[in-house]
Structure formats: structure tokens, C-alpha cells
Design a protein around this motif. Structure first.
Motif, PDB file in Angstrom:
ATOM      1  N   THR A  31     -19.513  41.334  -1.361  1.00  0.00           N
ATOM      2  CA  THR A  31     -19.720  42.675  -0.781  1.00  0.00           C
ATOM      3  C   THR A  31     -20.279  42.462   0.620  1.00  0.00           C
ATOM      4  O   THR A  31     -21.270  41.738   0.786  1.00  0.00           O
ATOM      5  CB  THR A  31     -20.765  43.485  -1.599  1.00  0.00           C
ATOM      6  N   ILE A  32     -19.621  43.089   1.596  1.00  0.00           N
ATOM      7  CA  ILE A  32     -20.113  42.976   2.979  1.00  0.00           C
ATOM      8  C   ILE A  32     -20.610  44.347   3.415  1.00  0.00           C
ATOM      9  O   ILE A  32     -19.959  45.356   3.162  1.00  0.00           O
ATOM     10  CB  ILE A  32     -19.003  42.443   3.909  1.00  0.00           C
ATOM     11  N   TYR A  33     -21.765  44.359   4.058  1.00  0.00           N
ATOM     12  CA  TYR A  33     -22.388  45.628   4.447  1.00  0.00           C
ATOM     13  C   TYR A  33     -22.161  45.890   5.938  1.00  0.00           C
ATOM     14  O   TYR A  33     -22.136  44.959   6.737  1.00  0.00           O
ATOM     15  CB  TYR A  33     -23.891  45.589   4.150  1.00  0.00           C
ATOM     16  N   GLY A  34     -22.007  47.171   6.273  1.00  0.00           N
ATOM     17  CA  GLY A  34     -21.845  47.542   7.674  1.00  0.00           C
ATOM     18  C   GLY A  34     -20.376  47.630   8.050  1.00  0.00           C
ATOM     19  O   GLY A  34     -19.504  47.280   7.259  1.00  0.00           O
ATOM     20  N   PRO A  35     -20.098  48.092   9.280  1.00  0.00           N
ATOM     21  CA  PRO A  35     -18.711  48.261   9.710  1.00  0.00           C
ATOM     22  C   PRO A  35     -17.962  46.927   9.684  1.00  0.00           C
ATOM     23  O   PRO A  35     -18.534  45.894  10.054  1.00  0.00           O
ATOM     24  CB  PRO A  35     -18.845  48.768  11.154  1.00  0.00           C
ATOM     25  N   GLU A  36     -16.691  46.957   9.254  1.00  0.00           N
ATOM     26  CA  GLU A  36     -15.942  45.687   9.199  1.00  0.00           C
ATOM     27  C   GLU A  36     -15.528  45.225  10.589  1.00  0.00           C
ATOM     28  O   GLU A  36     -15.310  44.059  10.827  1.00  0.00           O
ATOM     29  CB  GLU A  36     -14.712  45.849   8.300  1.00  0.00           C
ATOM     30  N   ASN A  37     -15.336  46.158  11.499  1.00  0.00           N
ATOM     31  CA  ASN A  37     -15.015  45.748  12.877  1.00  0.00           C
ATOM     32  C   ASN A  37     -15.496  46.817  13.852  1.00  0.00           C
ATOM     33  O   ASN A  37     -16.145  47.767  13.446  1.00  0.00           O
ATOM     34  CB  ASN A  37     -13.504  45.520  13.019  1.00  0.00           C
ATOM     35  N   GLY A  38     -15.155  46.622  15.113  1.00  0.00           N
ATOM     36  CA  GLY A  38     -15.542  47.615  16.125  1.00  0.00           C
ATOM     37  C   GLY A  38     -16.980  47.448  16.569  1.00  0.00           C
ATOM     38  O   GLY A  38     -17.383  46.363  16.974  1.00  0.00           O
ATOM     39  N   ASP A  39     -17.745  48.528  16.454  1.00  0.00           N
ATOM     40  CA  ASP A  39     -19.083  48.563  17.044  1.00  0.00           C
ATOM     41  C   ASP A  39     -20.109  47.808  16.211  1.00  0.00           C
ATOM     42  O   ASP A  39     -21.027  48.391  15.635  1.00  0.00           O
ATOM     43  CB  ASP A  39     -19.535  50.016  17.213  1.00  0.00           C
ATOM     44  N   ARG A  40     -19.956  46.516  16.156  1.00  0.00           N
ATOM     45  CA  ARG A  40     -20.950  45.700  15.438  1.00  0.00           C
ATOM     46  C   ARG A  40     -21.044  44.333  16.140  1.00  0.00           C
ATOM     47  O   ARG A  40     -20.162  43.940  16.876  1.00  0.00           O
ATOM     48  CB  ARG A  40     -20.547  45.553  13.979  1.00  0.00           C
ATOM     49  N   THR A  41     -22.133  43.670  15.919  1.00  0.00           N
ATOM     50  CA  THR A  41     -22.288  42.360  16.552  1.00  0.00           C
ATOM     51  C   THR A  41     -23.280  41.471  15.818  1.00  0.00           C
ATOM     52  O   THR A  41     -24.100  41.944  15.021  1.00  0.00           O
ATOM     53  CB  THR A  41     -22.753  42.500  18.031  1.00  0.00           C
ATOM     54  N   ALA A  42     -23.140  40.192  16.030  1.00  0.00           N
ATOM     55  CA  ALA A  42     -24.184  39.166  15.855  1.00  0.00           C
ATOM     56  C   ALA A  42     -24.634  38.819  14.440  1.00  0.00           C
ATOM     57  O   ALA A  42     -25.251  37.783  14.249  1.00  0.00           O
ATOM     58  CB  ALA A  42     -25.412  39.505  16.692  1.00  0.00           C
ATOM     59  N   LEU A  43     -24.358  39.669  13.461  1.00  0.00           N
ATOM     60  CA  LEU A  43     -24.880  39.343  12.127  1.00  0.00           C
ATOM     61  C   LEU A  43     -24.014  39.982  11.054  1.00  0.00           C
ATOM     62  O   LEU A  43     -23.380  41.009  11.279  1.00  0.00           O
ATOM     63  CB  LEU A  43     -26.324  39.824  11.993  1.00  0.00           C
ATOM     64  N   ILE A  44     -24.015  39.325   9.890  1.00  0.00           N
ATOM     65  CA  ILE A  44     -23.289  39.890   8.746  1.00  0.00           C
ATOM     66  C   ILE A  44     -24.180  39.770   7.508  1.00  0.00           C
ATOM     67  O   ILE A  44     -24.616  38.680   7.146  1.00  0.00           O
ATOM     68  CB  ILE A  44     -21.954  39.152   8.505  1.00  0.00           C
ATOM     69  N   SER A  45     -24.441  40.908   6.874  1.00  0.00           N
ATOM     70  CA  SER A  45     -25.178  40.911   5.609  1.00  0.00           C
ATOM     71  C   SER A  45     -24.167  41.018   4.481  1.00  0.00           C
ATOM     72  O   SER A  45     -23.176  41.754   4.594  1.00  0.00           O
ATOM     73  CB  SER A  45     -26.141  42.095   5.544  1.00  0.00           C
ATOM     74  N   PHE A  46     -24.419  40.276   3.417  1.00  0.00           N
ATOM     75  CA  PHE A  46     -23.448  40.257   2.317  1.00  0.00           C
ATOM     76  C   PHE A  46     -24.152  39.907   1.003  1.00  0.00           C
ATOM     77  O   PHE A  46     -25.294  39.435   1.005  1.00  0.00           O
ATOM     78  CB  PHE A  46     -22.341  39.233   2.597  1.00  0.00           C
ATOM     79  N   ASN A  47     -23.447  40.125  -0.085  1.00  0.00           N
ATOM     80  CA  ASN A  47     -23.880  39.637  -1.391  1.00  0.00           C
ATOM     81  C   ASN A  47     -22.691  39.010  -2.097  1.00  0.00           C
ATOM     82  O   ASN A  47     -21.581  39.554  -2.039  1.00  0.00           O
ATOM     83  CB  ASN A  47     -24.446  40.781  -2.245  1.00  0.00           C
ATOM     84  N   LEU A  48     -22.903  37.878  -2.724  1.00  0.00           N
ATOM     85  CA  LEU A  48     -21.887  37.325  -3.609  1.00  0.00           C
ATOM     86  C   LEU A  48     -22.120  37.992  -4.957  1.00  0.00           C
ATOM     87  O   LEU A  48     -23.239  37.899  -5.509  1.00  0.00           O
ATOM     88  CB  LEU A  48     -22.025  35.800  -3.724  1.00  0.00           C
ATOM     89  N   ILE A  49     -21.107  38.676  -5.448  1.00  0.00           N
ATOM     90  CA  ILE A  49     -21.307  39.506  -6.651  1.00  0.00           C
ATOM     91  C   ILE A  49     -21.764  38.649  -7.831  1.00  0.00           C
ATOM     92  O   ILE A  49     -21.186  37.596  -8.122  1.00  0.00           O
ATOM     93  CB  ILE A  49     -20.011  40.292  -6.966  1.00  0.00           C
ATOM     94  N   GLY A  50     -22.864  39.090  -8.448  1.00  0.00           N
ATOM     95  CA  GLY A  50     -23.384  38.399  -9.635  1.00  0.00           C
ATOM     96  C   GLY A  50     -24.314  37.235  -9.319  1.00  0.00           C
ATOM     97  O   GLY A  50     -24.815  36.578 -10.228  1.00  0.00           O
ATOM     98  N   ILE A  51     -24.548  36.951  -8.048  1.00  0.00           N
ATOM     99  CA  ILE A  51     -25.442  35.835  -7.694  1.00  0.00           C
ATOM    100  C   ILE A  51     -26.583  36.380  -6.827  1.00  0.00           C
ATOM    101  O   ILE A  51     -26.337  37.080  -5.836  1.00  0.00           O
ATOM    102  CB  ILE A  51     -24.705  34.716  -6.913  1.00  0.00           C
ATOM    103  N   HIS A  52     -27.822  36.053  -7.200  1.00  0.00           N
ATOM    104  CA  HIS A  52     -28.960  36.589  -6.443  1.00  0.00           C
ATOM    105  C   HIS A  52     -28.972  35.978  -5.030  1.00  0.00           C
ATOM    106  O   HIS A  52     -28.752  34.769  -4.874  1.00  0.00           O
ATOM    107  CB  HIS A  52     -30.280  36.263  -7.167  1.00  0.00           C
ATOM    108  N   PRO A  53     -29.220  36.806  -4.014  1.00  0.00           N
ATOM    109  CA  PRO A  53     -29.220  36.290  -2.636  1.00  0.00           C
ATOM    110  C   PRO A  53     -30.188  35.120  -2.417  1.00  0.00           C
ATOM    111  O   PRO A  53     -29.901  34.225  -1.605  1.00  0.00           O
ATOM    112  CB  PRO A  53     -29.616  37.482  -1.780  1.00  0.00           C
ATOM    113  N   HIS A  54     -31.306  35.102  -3.149  1.00  0.00           N
ATOM    114  CA  HIS A  54     -32.228  33.974  -2.975  1.00  0.00           C
ATOM    115  C   HIS A  54     -31.588  32.680  -3.461  1.00  0.00           C
ATOM    116  O   HIS A  54     -31.778  31.615  -2.861  1.00  0.00           O
ATOM    117  CB  HIS A  54     -33.538  34.221  -3.749  1.00  0.00           C
TER     118      HIS A  54
END
Ligand SMILES: Cc1ncc(COP(=O)(O)O)c(C=O)c1O
Length: 407
Positions: free
Chosen positions: A323-346
Motif C-alpha cells: 500500500t502506497i500513501y499519497g499521490p502516485e504522481n504529479g505534485d509530490r516529492t522526495a519521499l514515499i510512505s508505504f506498508n507491505l500488507i501483513g508485515i509490521h513496518p518495524h
């Protein structure tokens, strides 16, 4: 059309001593730049030179060392001012974005009543939420939020800004969604309603040429450590017409024009807001960081990082169960927040660390946004101009490996 200078990344990487090290036996891939950036040798040298050759307090000494320190400290105000197209007296040195925003909330709070409201957005960092929450608790004013849409952009058709709005304070770039907010448009709405317009530039100033006159901002807060400077030095820009009228919030040495047993009068701006011995070497090193950035060119940095982010987005979208958060393209920059489904981010961050990759995992100091996004926490890969496509490829491959471990 303006020609954008290409960056020589290999050469640039040699300027950052930390990047050549191994972590857990692997080449370090530093993708936690939104938390803090790495420092080039030039900035490290500026700090060393200060302590080796002219360490002294500012504004007080008559001796040569003190004069040199004062001159360099004053020049740092000037350098920062030019960088954002402001005037020297409009630059206040603070510890960081957080302190800059708190200073504003305290000083501006004097004019806020229970009839007023303060408007922020659902995508703010805690630094641009809690000072306003506290201000509203103190004054009885209402705290309102501009909502975000499904894509992670601000819903500007339905803003809660009205005639009773006294302050609008928003992030230029979200530290979770990467969204670049249309600050000029929001400035317009705020000013039409006679509200002050504040921008949290913590994630924009390191990447984008920010011109305070162009974006019509009344106040801008940002941190030195996210733009190659050291920790402990931040900036608050304010239009001088406002700064002159505002009261200081810290009191003591360096900020007065006169003191008697009963009372005190304040020095001119910016000194009236810079009480006590400042972070002298921090300011001088921040000026050095700005020289480094300007030498590369902010347009080149922005263009390179945007391209790299687009490339990373493509690579991450190729993964399954992400799962990727935020706009997929266009007005975005520098970082991508995401989660791998079923796996804790830590767990993801820990396994990536074993591969030498530094990413952030957690609520990113944006708990209200996490609630809106219906998650507790995310992983965040954040880029700067010394990161490469090869590093992004390695990140994508390593994420596949993580998924393999949890199958
Ligand atoms: C958007 C935003 N605002 C404010 C801050 C706070 O910065 P600092 O901790 O340097 O005060 C951050 C830090 O990550 C941020 O990303």
C-alpha cells in the motif's frame, strides 16, 4: 526555457564522508533524509573552523575573535535571508521548525480570542498541530482542519477558513504523503479572509526553491538539519511589519535595548526574538550548507529528487501486496510512505537495516493523519540528491526479500 544543470552524483557523494561506510557489512543506503539529512565535509569543516580558530560569543565582545564570530553570525542571517528572498532582519534563528512554530503560537496567541479560529490541515506534523491545539486551549479559539482527499491532496473546495480565521498554518510538503501543497492558492484564501498565513517548510526548503514573496507567506519555519546543516539550528522567517509588532516569548540577554529594575524595552528585530547565547556555530554551518545547496542549484536538486521519487514510485508499485500513501504522481516529492500488507513496518525497517538500508518506520509524528489514513504506522523511504537509482533498485529487491521472509 531555463537550462537545468545536471548533478554529478558520484562526485557529490564523495563530499559526504558518512555515505562511504558499511552498515551491517553492507554499503549504507541512507533513505531517512526527511528525518535528517547527511552533512557534507564543507559543513563539518565550518563547525571545526569556528571552534579551532574563532570560538567566541557574539554581539558582546570588543576583541577580534568576538568580532569575527559576530560578523559570521550576522552573515548567516544574510545568507538565509537571500536564500528565501527575505531581508536580513526578517530571519530569526531558533533551534528547529518546532521551536519556530511554538514561538509563533505564543507570540501571535496574544491577539486570539474565543471568537476566533485557527486552521491547519489533516496532514500536519505534530509540530504544526500541538502548538495550535495548546493555543486554542489557552484562548478558547476553535482549531479547524482542511481535509485531505483519497489521493492525499488538500480539499481546497471546502476549506473551513472564514472571517473569524486568524491563522492558517500548513505544511508546504507533507512528511508522510510527499504531497506538495499549493501554498500560493492557500495564501490567497487566507489573506482574503484577513488571516495570517504560516508555512511549515521543514520538508520543502531543503528541496524546492522557496521564495517567501512569491508564495506570499507571512511566516515560514524550517530546520537546518534537514538541509545539510547541523542539528539545533532552525529558522523563523516573518514579514518585518508583523515581527516589529509582535512580543518576544523568551527574555534575557541579547534581546533588550534597555532594562531598569522595573521594566525592559526590546531590541530591534531579529535580536528581540533571539534571547541568550545563540547556536553560533550552527548558524555559521547552516550558511555553509546553503552555499553548498546553491552551488548545486536548487532547481537541479528539485528536478533530480523528483525524478528519483518518480522512479522509486514505479519500482515500488511493481511490488505485490504493497500500500502506497499519497499521490502516485504529479505534485509530490522526495519521499514515499508505504506498508507491505501483513508485515509490521518495524519488522520491515529492521530487515532493511540488515541490508544496510536506513528507512523510517512508525507514525512519523503525524498521528491524526495516520487515523485519517486508517493505519497505525508506515515505512518511509525519503531521498536527497546523493541517493541513486541503484539504491532504489536495491530497496525494491530488499523489500521483495522481506516479503519472502514473511511468506
Ligand atoms: C513537516 C514537518 N514539520 C515539522 C517537523 C519538525 O522538525 P524539527 O524536528 O526539526 O523541529 C518535521 C520533522 O520531521 C516535519 O517533517
Amino acid at each position: 526555457m531555463k537550462q537545468i544543470k545536471q548533478l554529478d552524483i558520484e562526485k557529490i557523494r564523495n563530499d559526504f564522508p558518512i555515505l562511504s561506510q558499511k552498515v551491517n557489512g553492507k554499503n549504507l543506503i541512507y533513505l531517512d533524509n526527511s528525518a535528517t539529512s547527511q552533512k557534507p565535509q564543507k559543513v563539518i569543516d565550518a563547525i571545526t573552523e569556528y571552534y579551532k580558530s574563532y570560538n567566541s560569543n557574539v554581539h558582546r565582545a570588543i576583541h577580534s575573535l568576538g568580532e569575527k564570530a559576530t560578523l559570521k553570525f550576522e552573515e548567516a542571517h544574510e545568507k538565509v535571508a537571500k536564500f528565501i528572498n527575505a531581508e536580513k532582519e526578517e530571519i530569526i534563528f531558533t533551534r528547529n521548525t518546532t521551536e519556530s512554530l511554538n514561538l509563533l503560537a505564543y507570540s501571535l496567541g496574544k491577539n486570539i480570542t474565543s471568537k476566533d479560529n485557527v486552521v491547519i490541515t489533516e496532514m500536519e506534523h505534530h509540530s504544526n498541530i500541538i502548538p495550535w491545539q495548546q493555543l486554542c486551549k489557552r484562548t478558547g479559539a476553535e482549531l479547524r482542519y482542511i481535509k485531505i482527499d483519497k489521493e492525499g491532496k488538500l480539499d481546497l473546495k471546502n476549506t473551513p477558513i472564514d472571517n473569524n480565521t486568524k491563522i492558517v498554518s500548513i505544511a508546504h510538503v507533507s512528511n508522510v504523503l510527499g504531497t506538495i501543497n499549493p501554498v500560493k492558492e492557500i495564501a490567497n484564501i487566507a489573506h482574503k479572509n484577513k488571516a495570517l498565513f504560516i508555512v511549515d517548510g521543514a520538508q520543502s526548503v531543503p528541496h524546492i526553491k522557496v521564495d517567501v514573496k512569491d508564495i506570499e507567506v507571512d511566516f515560514l519555519a524550517f530546520s537546518g538539519h534537514k538541509m545539510l546543516g547541523p542539528t539545533g539550528i532552525g529558522v523563523l522567517y516573518g514579514k518585518k511589519e508583523y515581527l516589529k509588532k509582535m512580543n518576544p516569548v523568551f527574555f534575557g540577554g541579547g534581546m533588550i535595548s534597555n532594562v531598569t529594575k522595573e521594566d525592559a524595552q526590546w531590541a530591534d528585530i531579529p535580536n528581540k526574538f533571539e534571547a541568550g547565547t545563540p547556536n553560533i556555530e550552527g548558524a555559521i554551518a547552516l550558511a555553509s550548507a546553503i552555499e553548498y545547496l546553491e552551488n548545486l542549484g536548487m532547481d537541479s536538486i528539485n528536478s533530480y529528487v523528483k525524478d528519483l521519487t518518480t522512479y522509486a514510485m514505479k519500482k515500488l508499485l511493481e511490488l505485490n501486496n504493497i500500500t502506497i500513501y499519497g499521490p502516485e504522481n504529479g505534485d509530490r516529492t522526495a519521499l514515499i510512505s508505504f506498508n507491505l500488507i501483513g508485515i509490521h513496518p518495524h519488522d520491515v525497517a529492521q530487515l532493511l537495516d540488515k541490508e544496510g538500508i536506513a528507512v523510517r518506520a512508525g507514525h512519523m509524528c503525524a498521528k491524526p493523519l495516520m487515523q485519517v489514513m486508517d493505519t497505525q504506522s508506515v515505512c518511509r523511504a525519503s531521498f536527497y540528491f546523493y541517493n541513486t537509482k541503484q539504491e532504489v533498485d536495491f530497496l525494491a529487491d530488499s523489500l521483495k526479500k522481506v516479503q519472502g521472509v514473511f511468506k
